[in-house]
Design a protein around this motif. Sequence first.
Motif, short mmCIF file in Angstrom:
data_model
loop_
_atom_site.label_atom_id
_atom_site.label_comp_id
_atom_site.label_asym_id
_atom_site.label_seq_id
_atom_site.Cartn_x
_atom_site.Cartn_y
_atom_site.Cartn_z
N THR A 419 0.83 -1.20 0.00
CA THR A 419 0.00 0.00 0.00
C THR A 419 0.86 1.25 0.00
N GLU A 437 -3.67 2.50 -6.47
CA GLU A 437 -3.80 1.33 -5.59
C GLU A 437 -5.17 0.68 -5.69
N HIS A 438 -6.23 1.50 -5.76
CA HIS A 438 -7.58 0.95 -5.63
C HIS A 438 -8.43 1.03 -6.90
N GLU A 440 -11.04 1.41 -9.61
CA GLU A 440 -12.45 1.79 -9.64
C GLU A 440 -13.06 1.89 -8.25
N ALA A 441 -12.46 1.28 -7.26
CA ALA A 441 -12.98 1.37 -5.89
C ALA A 441 -13.01 2.82 -5.42
N VAL A 442 -12.13 3.67 -5.97
CA VAL A 442 -12.13 5.08 -5.59
C VAL A 442 -13.44 5.75 -6.00
N ASP A 443 -14.07 5.30 -7.10
CA ASP A 443 -15.36 5.85 -7.49
C ASP A 443 -16.41 5.59 -6.41
N PHE A 444 -16.32 4.46 -5.74
CA PHE A 444 -17.27 4.16 -4.67
C PHE A 444 -16.96 4.99 -3.42
N MET A 445 -15.66 5.25 -3.18
CA MET A 445 -15.30 6.17 -2.09
C MET A 445 -15.88 7.55 -2.37
N ARG A 446 -15.78 7.99 -3.62
CA ARG A 446 -16.31 9.30 -3.99
C ARG A 446 -17.83 9.34 -3.81
#
Length: 467
Positions: A419, A437-438, A440-446
């Motif tokens: 990480t 690092e993440h 498409e998961a960043v789209d869910f964080m957004r």
Amino acid sequence: MKPAEQTARRPFPEALEQRLEDRFGKRASRAQGIRAHHGHDESHFPDAAPDAVVFVHTTDEVVDLVRACAEFDVPVIPFGVGSSLEGHILATRGGVCVDFSEMNKVLDIRAEDMLVVVQPGVTRKQLNAELHGSGLFFPIDPGADASLGGMTATRASGTNAVRYGTMRENVLGLTAVMADGRVIRTGGRARKSSAGYDLTRLLVGSEGTLGLITELTIRLHPLPEASSAAVCAFPDVVSAVNAVIQTIQLGVPVARIELVDELCVRAINRYSKTTLREAPMLFFEFHGSPAGVAEQARTVQELASENGGLDFDWAEHPEDRSRLWAARHDAYFASLNLRPGSRAITTDVCVPISALAECVAATRADIDATGLIAPIVGHVGDGNFHAIILVDPEDEAENAQAEALNRRIVERALAMGGTCTGEHGIGIGKQAFLVQEHGEAVDFMRAIKQALDPHNLLNPGKVVPGL
């Protein structure tokens, strides 16, 4: 130096200024000195002062403040003690800084349940002083005497994480004021629960972007019956790290294993007036029963010897252990002293333990190739280490070189399954790495950020890129 993101600031609303003065009196300030203090942290990013600072005392006051700022579309930035290394408290878009330092009461010590309820401004040293005589202690130790609210917001860990975990494992529940002024209480005093989404873990590590923490329920641990510490020098960094890997894989329950490289030992000797052998070195600490501590120490000493360890020196008296760990905790400031006037760009990668030796050795080679001054220290028991890259704040070329070095270190760690940040958080400086690092998961964080804070008023510009 990569600048902190700055946006054009609107004039601070006079009506909001008056409301804050009416509600908080002298605890609301627009004085330049107070604002400047709250726009500076330990990172290498340019200072960014808020438009106003408010010192809060209660959850209700935080609610009133958040609602007032929301009415005027003004950002809110939480502040603990300002020890951030990633620009978390910098008011890059102006706004009101919420200082929690006076919200510093230990509310309820429940020794029989091995937990404590605290306000967010309580610092780790303050808490352990309050616990004196209870037979319990709070083990999370990031080095700085950080506030528990700030440590929770950044999911801090530190030297004891190899045995006691991080803030993620030690926060049982919390109270938070959300962007619309509503108050939520998550978790509780039970050691486990399967009730709904784990909102506690969502807010732990959210860096003030999802809610403002106003109360915490924290797990405590028994004070060890016995403890001892030791240092051991090694012929090279790889040998030291191999000793760490073998110790962890063998299941030895050490409390701390810290690495300092030769350059860092030299800095510590100069700064702390110690006389440690100037070679790559491991700092150990063992907790448990007298027999258990002795057994752990013998096992580790044998492993160290097999890897070329030298001068396995003990610090069994409390004052000797305190002096030893004070020197380790001062490694950051000792490193800065190697180059007076410099600022540090501090890397924070963490890799699987099996990849640690390769990653540290390759990092040292990268540093040497640049000619930059950069000691390496690390909580290597859990695969986390830091390069403290010293740069001239005014030298753009040198700062660009340091940023490129940091990028190589992060990309190598990611390629090894690691990480970009083991404990410091994302803040301003690691947003691009978060995407790397993440994905498409960043789209869910957004999406989570936009759902909970649709007007982007809570610590904007941090963690999620583009917000």
